[in-house]
Design a protein around this motif. Structure first.
Motif, PDB file in Angstrom:
ATOM      1  N   GLU A  79       0.523  -1.275   0.228  1.00  0.00           N
ATOM      2  CA  GLU A  79      -0.315   0.043   0.283  1.00  0.00           C
ATOM      3  C   GLU A  79       1.382   1.625  -0.119  1.00  0.00           C
ATOM      4  OE1 GLU A  79      -2.947   2.336   3.135  1.00  0.00           O
ATOM      5  OE2 GLU A  79      -2.955   0.329   3.067  1.00  0.00           O
ATOM      6  N   VAL A  80       0.468   2.010  -1.079  1.00  0.00           N
ATOM      7  CA  VAL A  80       1.317   3.928  -1.000  1.00  0.00           C
ATOM      8  C   VAL A  80       0.290   4.237  -1.623  1.00  0.00           C
ATOM      9  CG1 VAL A  80       3.118   1.785  -2.079  1.00  0.00           C
ATOM     10  CG2 VAL A  80       1.691   3.021  -3.733  1.00  0.00           C
ATOM     11  N   TYR A  81       1.030   5.551  -1.769  1.00  0.00           N
ATOM     12  CA  TYR A  81       0.621   6.822  -1.733  1.00  0.00           C
ATOM     13  C   TYR A  81       0.867   7.526  -2.775  1.00  0.00           C
ATOM     14  CZ  TYR A  81      -0.863  12.358  -1.734  1.00  0.00           C
ATOM     15  OH  TYR A  81      -1.734  12.886  -1.797  1.00  0.00           O
ATOM     16  N   GLU A  82      -0.284   7.566  -3.604  1.00  0.00           N
ATOM     17  CA  GLU A  82       0.371   7.251  -5.078  1.00  0.00           C
ATOM     18  C   GLU A  82      -0.124   8.956  -5.406  1.00  0.00           C
ATOM     19  OE1 GLU A  82       0.515   8.682  -8.832  1.00  0.00           O
ATOM     20  OE2 GLU A  82      -1.613   9.183  -7.993  1.00  0.00           O
ATOM     21  N   ALA A  83       0.906  10.197  -5.671  1.00  0.00           N
ATOM     22  CA  ALA A  83       0.572  11.384  -5.828  1.00  0.00           C
ATOM     23  C   ALA A  83       0.948  11.682  -6.889  1.00  0.00           C
ATOM     24  CB  ALA A  83       2.397  11.640  -5.039  1.00  0.00           C
ATOM     25  N   TYR A  85      -1.558  10.492  -9.399  1.00  0.00           N
ATOM     26  CA  TYR A  85      -3.325  11.562 -10.139  1.00  0.00           C
ATOM     27  C   TYR A  85      -4.030  11.182  -9.106  1.00  0.00           C
ATOM     28  CZ  TYR A  85      -7.441   9.940 -13.504  1.00  0.00           C
ATOM     29  OH  TYR A  85      -8.117  10.220 -13.779  1.00  0.00           O
ATOM     30  N   PHE A  86      -3.925   9.568  -8.269  1.00  0.00           N
ATOM     31  CA  PHE A  86      -5.006   9.604  -7.661  1.00  0.00           C
ATOM     32  C   PHE A  86      -4.869  10.765  -6.235  1.00  0.00           C
ATOM     33  CE2 PHE A  86      -4.758   5.708  -9.922  1.00  0.00           C
ATOM     34  CZ  PHE A  86      -6.246   5.528 -10.116  1.00  0.00           C
ATOM     35  N   LYS A  87      -3.360  10.277  -5.458  1.00  0.00           N
ATOM     36  CA  LYS A  87      -3.748  12.041  -4.457  1.00  0.00           C
ATOM     37  C   LYS A  87      -4.043  11.056  -3.753  1.00  0.00           C
ATOM     38  CE  LYS A  87      -2.145  15.957  -7.157  1.00  0.00           C
ATOM     39  NZ  LYS A  87      -1.940  15.100  -8.330  1.00  0.00           N
ATOM     40  N   ASP A  88      -4.118   9.186  -3.397  1.00  0.00           N
ATOM     41  CA  ASP A  88      -4.666   9.416  -1.971  1.00  0.00           C
ATOM     42  C   ASP A  88      -3.853   7.293  -1.781  1.00  0.00           C
ATOM     43  OD1 ASP A  88      -5.635   6.935  -4.175  1.00  0.00           O
ATOM     44  OD2 ASP A  88      -7.185   8.001  -3.955  1.00  0.00           O
ATOM     45  N   GLN A  89      -4.013   6.664  -0.832  1.00  0.00           N
ATOM     46  CA  GLN A  89      -3.088   5.227  -1.003  1.00  0.00           C
ATOM     47  C   GLN A  89      -3.745   4.311  -2.060  1.00  0.00           C
ATOM     48  OE1 GLN A  89      -0.965   6.861   1.986  1.00  0.00           O
ATOM     49  NE2 GLN A  89      -0.952   4.292   2.013  1.00  0.00           N
ATOM     50  N   ARG A  90      -3.421   3.810  -2.291  1.00  0.00           N
ATOM     51  CA  ARG A  90      -3.151   2.728  -3.380  1.00  0.00           C
ATOM     52  C   ARG A  90      -3.171   1.770  -2.882  1.00  0.00           C
ATOM     53  NH1 ARG A  90      -8.208   4.242  -7.105  1.00  0.00           N
ATOM     54  NH2 ARG A  90      -8.053   5.912  -5.957  1.00  0.00           N
ATOM     55  N   LEU A  91      -3.284   0.188  -4.228  1.00  0.00           N
ATOM     56  CA  LEU A  91      -2.257  -1.046  -3.685  1.00  0.00           C
ATOM     57  C   LEU A  91      -1.140  -0.749  -5.097  1.00  0.00           C
ATOM     58  CD1 LEU A  91      -4.493  -3.494  -3.048  1.00  0.00           C
ATOM     59  CD2 LEU A  91      -2.659  -3.310  -1.302  1.00  0.00           C
ATOM     60  N   ILE A 150      -8.181   2.711 -12.638  1.00  0.00           N
ATOM     61  CA  ILE A 150      -6.710   1.823 -12.053  1.00  0.00           C
ATOM     62  C   ILE A 150      -5.333   2.674 -13.039  1.00  0.00           C
ATOM     63  CG2 ILE A 150      -7.920  -0.389 -11.825  1.00  0.00           C
ATOM     64  CD1 ILE A 150      -6.451  -1.476 -13.783  1.00  0.00           C
ATOM     65  N   LEU A 151      -4.438   2.789 -12.503  1.00  0.00           N
ATOM     66  CA  LEU A 151      -3.462   3.470 -12.677  1.00  0.00           C
ATOM     67  C   LEU A 151      -2.344   2.351 -13.500  1.00  0.00           C
ATOM     68  CD1 LEU A 151      -2.077   6.175 -11.683  1.00  0.00           C
ATOM     69  CD2 LEU A 151      -0.337   4.831 -12.293  1.00  0.00           C
ATOM     70  N   TYR A 152      -1.577   2.369 -14.449  1.00  0.00           N
ATOM     71  CA  TYR A 152      -0.496   1.644 -14.772  1.00  0.00           C
ATOM     72  C   TYR A 152       0.988   2.464 -15.562  1.00  0.00           C
ATOM     73  CZ  TYR A 152      -0.649   1.284 -19.685  1.00  0.00           C
ATOM     74  OH  TYR A 152      -1.788   1.410 -21.023  1.00  0.00           O
ATOM     75  N   SER A 186      13.700  -2.215 -18.013  1.00  0.00           N
ATOM     76  CA  SER A 186      12.561  -1.170 -17.700  1.00  0.00           C
ATOM     77  C   SER A 186      11.670  -2.123 -16.419  1.00  0.00           C
ATOM     78  CB  SER A 186      11.360  -0.579 -18.007  1.00  0.00           C
ATOM     79  OG  SER A 186      11.108  -1.930 -18.970  1.00  0.00           O
ATOM     80  N   ARG A 187      10.463  -1.588 -15.973  1.00  0.00           N
ATOM     81  CA  ARG A 187       9.709  -2.127 -15.169  1.00  0.00           C
ATOM     82  C   ARG A 187       8.227  -1.511 -15.125  1.00  0.00           C
ATOM     83  NH1 ARG A 187      10.529   0.011  -9.485  1.00  0.00           N
ATOM     84  NH2 ARG A 187       9.230   1.258  -8.685  1.00  0.00           N
ATOM     85  N   VAL A 188       6.918  -1.794 -14.665  1.00  0.00           N
ATOM     86  CA  VAL A 188       5.763  -1.296 -14.474  1.00  0.00           C
ATOM     87  C   VAL A 188       4.789  -1.354 -13.841  1.00  0.00           C
ATOM     88  CG1 VAL A 188       3.513  -1.580 -15.605  1.00  0.00           C
ATOM     89  CG2 VAL A 188       5.604  -2.053 -17.065  1.00  0.00           C
ATOM     90  N   ASP A 189       4.984  -0.161 -12.887  1.00  0.00           N
ATOM     91  CA  ASP A 189       3.515  -0.322 -11.555  1.00  0.00           C
ATOM     92  C   ASP A 189       2.397  -0.340 -12.248  1.00  0.00           C
ATOM     93  OD1 ASP A 189       6.267  -0.530 -10.780  1.00  0.00           O
ATOM     94  OD2 ASP A 189       6.414   1.949 -10.116  1.00  0.00           O
ATOM     95  N   LEU A 190       1.440  -1.215 -11.608  1.00  0.00           N
ATOM     96  CA  LEU A 190       0.414  -0.628 -11.535  1.00  0.00           C
ATOM     97  C   LEU A 190      -0.889  -0.561 -10.115  1.00  0.00           C
ATOM     98  CD1 LEU A 190      -1.072  -4.565 -12.474  1.00  0.00           C
ATOM     99  CD2 LEU A 190      -2.006  -2.622 -13.582  1.00  0.00           C
ATOM    100  N   PHE A 191      -1.310   0.448  -9.904  1.00  0.00           N
ATOM    101  CA  PHE A 191      -2.228   0.877  -8.957  1.00  0.00           C
ATOM    102  C   PHE A 191      -3.456   0.742  -8.902  1.00  0.00           C
ATOM    103  CE2 PHE A 191       1.854   3.196  -9.385  1.00  0.00           C
ATOM    104  CZ  PHE A 191       2.764   3.194  -8.276  1.00  0.00           C
TER     105      PHE A 191
END
Length: 217
Positions: A79-83, A85-91, A150-152, A186-191
């Motif tokens: 669980e992290v803070y996505e700064a 777009y969402f500006k809230d907590q996401r997985l 969802i964000l990637y 590289s890598r890809v993050d999903l939120f």
């Protein structure tokens, strides 16, 4: 089958390989040295060809699950803070791609593209904690009827020097179809929304378009 993003590099590499093989055959007289040098040249061509491979995969399309956008190893589930777009907590679920993985990016869900933005940046190693905020990257948000938004994020690594992103705001996209490409590591993050049921574990191998990252009943 090879990805279209590799067409120019493959053509140049193949042409150069043929030229080098002819030169080696003409100028190197020692049989063992000639054969060894030819094998080295062919090895580098094979490495380039395998990097740009684009295997066709049968995707189980469903709005009730999120699929892996890329091949690689799951390196983050937290669980992290996505700064941005969402500006809230996401997985956050992150998949690291080594140079030998398929580097095609696929849409993880069906839906509408609500946001797509490119960020220039550094080329820290992809597993560096600051890579997701300081490296060259693209951020894409897809709105799905079951999961919502969802964000990637495609993130360049130490070797990756170009991110290709096909997503544009307003597009309707189909799960598992070609969303872009990241060249050379590289890598890809999903939120994902909090409470999403995660179906993968740390260090698990993910297969783009096949592995189910999360589900919702």
């Amino acid at each position: 089958m090879f990805h279209k993003e590799g067409a120019k590099i493959i053509l140049i590499s193949t042409t150069l390989t043929v030229v080098l093989l002819l030169v080696i055959d003409h100028f190197i007289t020692l049989p063992w040295l000639r054969m060894g040098t030819m094998l080295v040249v062919l090895f580098f061509l094979v490495m380039i060809l395998q990097f740009f491979r684009n295997p066709k995969r049968a995707v189980d399309i469903s709005d009730n699950h999120i699929i892996a956008p890329v091949d690689g190893k799951v390196v983050v589930i937290e669980e992290v803070y996505e700064a941005e777009y969402f500006k809230d907590q996401r997985l956050q679920v992150s998949i690291f791609m080594s140079p030998i993985n398929v580097h095609v990016t696929r849409y993880p869900v069906n839906g509408r593209i609500n946001f797509s933005k490119y960020h220039p940046g550094k080329y820290l190693v992809a597993w560096h904690p600051k890579a997701s905020t300081e490296n060259e990257r693209t951020t894409v948000v897809v709105e799905n009827r079951i999961f919502g938004e969802i964000l990637y994020r495609q993130i360049a690594g130490a070797l990756a020097k170009r991110i290709v992103n096909y997503a544009e705001a307003g597009m309707q996209v189909v799960q598992g179809t070609d969303a872009g490409f990241i060249k050379f590591g590289s890598r890809v993050d999903l939120f994902l929304p909090l409470g999403t049921e995660i179906n993968v574990q740390l260090n698990q191998k993910a297969v783009g378009g096949k592995t189910i990252i999360a589900t919702k009943s």
